[in-house]
Motif scaffolding. Structure first.
Motif, PDB file in Angstrom:
ATOM      1  N   ALA A 287      15.081   4.592  -4.867  1.00 30.06           N
ATOM      2  CA  ALA A 287      16.350   4.963  -4.558  1.00 30.06           C
ATOM      3  C   ALA A 287      17.163   4.722  -3.458  1.00 30.06           C
ATOM      4  CB  ALA A 287      16.611   6.603  -4.841  1.00 30.06           C
ATOM      5  N   GLU A 288      16.358   4.796  -2.417  1.00 27.16           N
ATOM      6  CA  GLU A 288      16.762   4.632  -0.983  1.00 27.16           C
ATOM      7  C   GLU A 288      16.743   3.250  -0.177  1.00 27.16           C
ATOM      8  OE1 GLU A 288      15.482   7.803   1.588  1.00 27.16           O
ATOM      9  OE2 GLU A 288      15.176   9.375   0.030  1.00 27.16           O
ATOM     10  N   LEU A 289      15.714   2.378  -0.873  1.00 29.56           N
ATOM     11  CA  LEU A 289      15.411   0.892  -0.363  1.00 29.56           C
ATOM     12  C   LEU A 289      15.589   0.064  -1.467  1.00 29.56           C
ATOM     13  CD1 LEU A 289      12.034   1.417   1.421  1.00 29.56           C
ATOM     14  CD2 LEU A 289      14.116   1.692   2.277  1.00 29.56           C
ATOM     15  N   GLY A 290      15.999   0.501  -2.812  1.00 31.56           N
ATOM     16  CA  GLY A 290      16.246  -0.618  -3.885  1.00 31.56           C
ATOM     17  C   GLY A 290      14.875  -1.148  -4.181  1.00 31.56           C
ATOM     18  N   PHE A 291      13.917  -0.661  -4.005  1.00 31.77           N
ATOM     19  CA  PHE A 291      12.611  -1.303  -4.038  1.00 31.77           C
ATOM     20  C   PHE A 291      12.123  -1.416  -5.763  1.00 31.77           C
ATOM     21  CE2 PHE A 291       7.944  -0.512  -4.549  1.00 31.77           C
ATOM     22  CZ  PHE A 291       7.517  -1.806  -4.042  1.00 31.77           C
ATOM     23  N   GLU A 292      11.390  -2.210  -5.763  1.00 35.95           N
ATOM     24  CA  GLU A 292      10.856  -2.607  -7.110  1.00 35.95           C
ATOM     25  C   GLU A 292       9.689  -3.350  -7.228  1.00 35.95           C
ATOM     26  OE1 GLU A 292      11.806  -1.250  -9.756  1.00 35.95           O
ATOM     27  OE2 GLU A 292      13.935  -0.512  -9.411  1.00 35.95           O
ATOM     28  N   ALA A 293       8.658  -3.336  -7.765  1.00 34.75           N
ATOM     29  CA  ALA A 293       7.541  -3.910  -7.993  1.00 34.75           C
ATOM     30  C   ALA A 293       7.240  -4.520  -9.244  1.00 34.75           C
ATOM     31  CB  ALA A 293       6.383  -3.071  -7.395  1.00 34.75           C
ATOM     32  N   PRO A 294       7.906  -5.529  -9.680  1.00 38.62           N
ATOM     33  CA  PRO A 294       7.798  -6.003 -11.090  1.00 38.62           C
ATOM     34  C   PRO A 294       6.779  -6.889 -11.410  1.00 38.62           C
ATOM     35  CG  PRO A 294       9.207  -7.545  -9.829  1.00 38.62           C
ATOM     36  CD  PRO A 294       8.822  -6.416  -8.839  1.00 38.62           C
ATOM     37  N   VAL A 295       5.686  -7.177 -10.530  1.00 39.98           N
ATOM     38  CA  VAL A 295       4.665  -7.964 -10.979  1.00 39.98           C
ATOM     39  C   VAL A 295       3.548  -7.024 -11.415  1.00 39.98           C
ATOM     40  CG1 VAL A 295       2.767  -9.618 -10.095  1.00 39.98           C
ATOM     41  CG2 VAL A 295       5.112  -9.896  -9.185  1.00 39.98           C
ATOM     42  N   SER A 296       3.170  -7.360 -12.971  1.00 35.77           N
ATOM     43  CA  SER A 296       2.186  -6.342 -13.513  1.00 35.77           C
ATOM     44  C   SER A 296       0.726  -6.793 -12.910  1.00 35.77           C
ATOM     45  CB  SER A 296       2.309  -6.728 -14.869  1.00 35.77           C
ATOM     46  OG  SER A 296       1.829  -8.035 -15.447  1.00 35.77           O
ATOM     47  N   ILE A 297      -0.294  -5.946 -13.373  1.00 35.86           N
ATOM     48  CA  ILE A 297      -1.421  -6.381 -12.846  1.00 35.86           C
ATOM     49  C   ILE A 297      -1.845  -7.682 -13.435  1.00 35.86           C
ATOM     50  CG2 ILE A 297      -2.598  -4.673 -14.662  1.00 35.86           C
ATOM     51  CD1 ILE A 297      -3.804  -5.427 -11.189  1.00 35.86           C
ATOM     52  N   GLU A 298      -1.713  -8.019 -14.708  1.00 35.88           N
ATOM     53  CA  GLU A 298      -1.991  -8.882 -15.723  1.00 35.88           C
ATOM     54  C   GLU A 298      -1.526 -10.330 -14.948  1.00 35.88           C
ATOM     55  OE1 GLU A 298      -2.235  -5.424 -18.445  1.00 35.88           O
ATOM     56  OE2 GLU A 298      -0.807  -6.373 -16.986  1.00 35.88           O
ATOM     57  N   GLU A 299      -0.262 -10.282 -14.628  1.00 36.15           N
ATOM     58  CA  GLU A 299       0.405 -11.452 -14.117  1.00 36.15           C
ATOM     59  C   GLU A 299      -0.096 -11.680 -12.532  1.00 36.15           C
ATOM     60  OE1 GLU A 299       4.933 -12.997 -12.544  1.00 36.15           O
ATOM     61  OE2 GLU A 299       4.712 -11.068 -14.025  1.00 36.15           O
ATOM     62  N   GLY A 300      -0.186 -10.505 -11.896  1.00 36.70           N
ATOM     63  CA  GLY A 300      -0.657 -10.824 -10.476  1.00 36.70           C
ATOM     64  C   GLY A 300      -1.929 -11.345 -10.314  1.00 36.70           C
ATOM     65  N   LEU A 301      -2.903 -10.734 -11.166  1.00 35.59           N
ATOM     66  CA  LEU A 301      -4.481 -11.241 -11.184  1.00 35.59           C
ATOM     67  C   LEU A 301      -4.460 -12.825 -11.515  1.00 35.59           C
ATOM     68  CD1 LEU A 301      -6.346  -8.459 -12.807  1.00 35.59           C
ATOM     69  CD2 LEU A 301      -6.217  -9.231 -10.564  1.00 35.59           C
TER      70      LEU A 301
END
Length: 327
Positions: A287-301
Motif C-alpha cells: 500500500a505505501e511503497l507499491g511493493f510486489e514480489a511477483p517471482v514464485s518459488i518455482e520460477e525463482g529456483l
C-alpha cells in the motif's frame, strides 16, 4: 534515484551487491563500505568503475567518515549472520548492534537525509499469528535476531531523539544468484543445490516442516529501492517478502525435481533456536511503497539453478569444503 549519493554498507555481499547494481542502473552515485569478511569483490564486477569501494569495518569511525563524506543516503546492510551468532555471539553483537549505532551516529554527523536500516524477519522469532504483520510480537530466538532488533531500536531512537530520517525494512528469507553456499554463511537453497548437483541428498535439520517466506533477491531489492525513494516512508517499518509460506521439505522437493528427482532429503537434528514458522503479511509495503514480489518459488529456483550451473560448471569444487553442521 538519479544523481543521489548513496552509501551501501555491506554492498559487496549477496543482497548488497544486487542493490548496488539496481542503484547504479537508476543513476545513483554509489559508494560501498565492506570489510570483505563475507562479501566478494567479484560481486561488484557488473557495476565496475561506476561504484567506489571503501574497505573497512562499520565500527571504525575513520572508515565511516571516509565512506559517508558527501553521501546523502545510507543503506545499511552490513551484518554478521544468524549461524555465526551460535558460535561467536560477541562479534555478531559488535557488528550488528554496536556497528549499527556507529553508522547511525556517523550518518547524523554527516547530515544524511535518509537512512534505511535493513533488519531481518529473525526479529520476530517464530510466527504466532500468521501472516505476520509488522505489529507481530518481537521475540527473537537467537543472538542474531536480538542484535537486529537492537539495531531497529537504535534506528528509531535516532529519529525520535535527533530527527534523523530513517526507515526500517525486514526482509524475509532472500535467495538467488550470489547467495553463499560456503561455511557459516551458507544458506539453505545454495547448500541443497550444491549437494544435489553432486548426486548427494540434501540434509534437512529437524523434520523439514519449519516454514520460511522465500523471496527472490530481485524482488527484495525492488522493495529496498522503493523504501529509500518514497518520502512518506520515513519513520515506518516494512516487511519485504513474497508472502508465501513454504516448508523446508517442499523446498528440497522442488530443487530435487529441478536437478535430480531421485534424491530425497535426509534428516538430522534440528538447528538450535531455529524458528518454526515465517509467513509475511506485506500489505503495508504494497500500500505505501507499491511493493510486489511477483517471482514464485518455482520460477525463482529455476532461475537460481540455471545461474548456478553456468557460474559453477564444476559443482564438485563447491563441495570440497562442505561442513554439514555449519554453525
Amino acid at each position: 534515484m538519479a544523481g543521489r549519493a548513496v552509501l551501501v554498507t555491506g554492498g559487496a555481499g549477496f543482497i548488497g551487491s544486487h542493490l548496488v547494481d539496481a542503484l547504479v542502473a537508476a543513476g545513483a552515485r554509489v559508494r560501498v563500505l565492506d570489510d570483505f569478511s563475507s562479501g566478494r569483490r567479484e560481486n561488484l564486477a557488473a557495476a565496475g568503475t561506476r561504484v567506489e569501494v571503501v574497505e573497512g569495518d562499520v565500527c571504525d569511525e575513520r572508515a565511516l567518515d571516509h565512506a559517508l563524506a558527501g553521501a546523502d543516503t545510507v543503506m545499511h546492510l552490513a551484518t554478521r549472520c544468524v549461524r555465526l551468532s551460535l558460535s561467536d555471539p560477541e562479534d555478531v553483537h559488535r557488528v550488528n548492534s554496536h556497528g549499527t549505532l556507529r553508522v547511525l551516529l556517523a550518518a547524523r554527523r554527516h547530515g544524511a537525509r535518509r537512512v534505511v536500516y535493513v533488519s531481518s524477519s529473525e526479529v520476530y522469532g517464530s510466527g504466532v499469528k500468521v501472516p505476520m504483520t509488522e505489529d507481530h510480537p518481537l521475540e527473537p530466538t537467537t543472538v542474531y535476531g536480538a542484535t537486529k532488533l537492537a539495531g531497529e531500536l537504535y534506528t528509531q531512537a535516532m529519529t525520535r531523539s535527533f530527527g534523523l530520517p530513517t526507515i526500517v525494512v525486514r526482509p524475509f528469507n532472500t535467495y538467488g544468484p550470489r547467495a553463499h553456499f560456503e561455511g557459516v554463511y551458507g544458506e539453505v537453497i545454495p547448500r541443497f543445490t550444491v549437494r544435489l548437483l553432486n548426486g548427494r541428498r540434501p540434509v534437512i535439520f529437524g523434520d523439514g516442516l519449519q516454514t520460511r517466506d522465500f523471496t527472490y533477491v530481485g524482488d527484495t531489492v525492488r522493495g529496498l529501492v522503493a523504501a529509500v525513494s518514497v518520502r512518506e516512508a520515513t519513520g515506518r517499518v516494512f516487511n519485504l517478502a513474497r508472502g508465501e509460506e513454504v516448508t523446508v521439505r517442499r523446498l528440497a522437493e522442488l530443487l530435487a525435481k529441478a536437478i535430480d528427482p531421485t534424491l530425497s532429503p535426509e534428516f538430522t537434528e534440528a538447528r538450535p533456536a531455529d524458528v518454526r514458522r515465517h509467513w509475511a503479511d506485506v500489505s503495508r509495503a504494497r500500500a505505501e511503497l507499491g511493493f510486489e514480489a511477483p517471482v514464485s518459488i518455482e520460477e525463482g529456483l529455476a532461475r537460481y539453478v540455471a545461474w548456478f550451473r553456468e557460474t559453477y560448471p564444476d559443482p564438485a569444487a563447491c563441495l570440497r569444503d562442505e561442513v554439514v553442521r555449519n554453525w
